[in-house]
Design an enzyme around this catalytic site. Sequence first.
Site, mmCIF file in Angstrom:
data_model
loop_
_atom_site.group_PDB
_atom_site.id
_atom_site.type_symbol
_atom_site.label_atom_id
_atom_site.label_comp_id
_atom_site.label_asym_id
_atom_site.label_seq_id
_atom_site.Cartn_x
_atom_site.Cartn_y
_atom_site.Cartn_z
ATOM 1 N N THR A 57 0.861 -1.185 0.000
ATOM 2 C CA THR A 57 0.000 0.000 0.000
ATOM 3 C C THR A 57 0.896 1.233 0.000
ATOM 4 O O THR A 57 1.992 1.227 0.575
ATOM 5 C CB THR A 57 -0.940 0.040 1.228
ATOM 6 O OG1 THR A 57 -0.155 0.226 2.401
ATOM 7 C CG2 THR A 57 -1.755 -1.247 1.346
ATOM 8 N N THR A 59 0.698 4.182 1.470
ATOM 9 C CA THR A 59 0.975 4.825 2.751
ATOM 10 C C THR A 59 1.993 4.028 3.554
ATOM 11 O O THR A 59 2.903 4.604 4.166
ATOM 12 C CB THR A 59 -0.328 5.011 3.555
ATOM 13 O OG1 THR A 59 -1.273 5.701 2.726
ATOM 14 C CG2 THR A 59 -0.098 5.804 4.821
ATOM 15 N N CYS A 60 1.865 2.722 3.550
ATOM 16 C CA CYS A 60 2.819 1.874 4.284
ATOM 17 C C CYS A 60 4.211 1.993 3.688
ATOM 18 O O CYS A 60 5.205 2.130 4.425
ATOM 19 C CB CYS A 60 2.358 0.421 4.269
ATOM 20 S SG CYS A 60 0.761 0.132 5.050
ATOM 21 N N ALA A 61 4.297 1.932 2.374
ATOM 22 C CA ALA A 61 5.592 2.044 1.710
ATOM 23 C C ALA A 61 6.231 3.400 2.004
ATOM 24 O O ALA A 61 7.432 3.485 2.268
ATOM 25 C CB ALA A 61 5.426 1.839 0.207
#
Length: 168
Positions: A57, A59-61
């Site tokens: 995702t 945002t996570c990356a």
Amino acid sequence: MALIQFTGTSGRTSGELPEVGNSAPDFELTKRDLTQIGLEDFKGKKVVLNIFPSLDTDTCAQAVRAFNSLAVEVENTAVLCISRDLPFAQSRFCAAEGIDRVTLLSDYKDKGFAEAYGVRFVDGPFEGLLARAVLVVNENGHVIYTEMVDNIGKEPNYKAALEALQND
């Protein structure tokens, strides 16, 4: 239990984050080389736990990239980026993104970390994955900062986590 917002829906977590001032629960997670590591292995260092659902995702990356940059700003600090992604996927991501200052760890084996830290989604679209949260643990193993991000699409407060590291 925390309630985390998604686009048009929400999900609950399995519990609450450890409280500031308490000892951080030990854990056993899997490194990219498939060996196990625990919080005890970082004794004497400050530790940032960047917890998130999946590297797949945006945002996570982005959070992993941001913590990779911030990791050099504070001495004697380990930054652990924790998800349920398989170690193989974590290795591919690190190679593609040039991630080399943080340690990516997976909770795919025994899932005890998610329960000890209260971050497993128990319902909603991300059920079974980890919620987005940040904890900072001091050299003595005590929690000095926590953040459970209330919307899965939001990034954590990097500045607050960095200040906790610098002010401890």
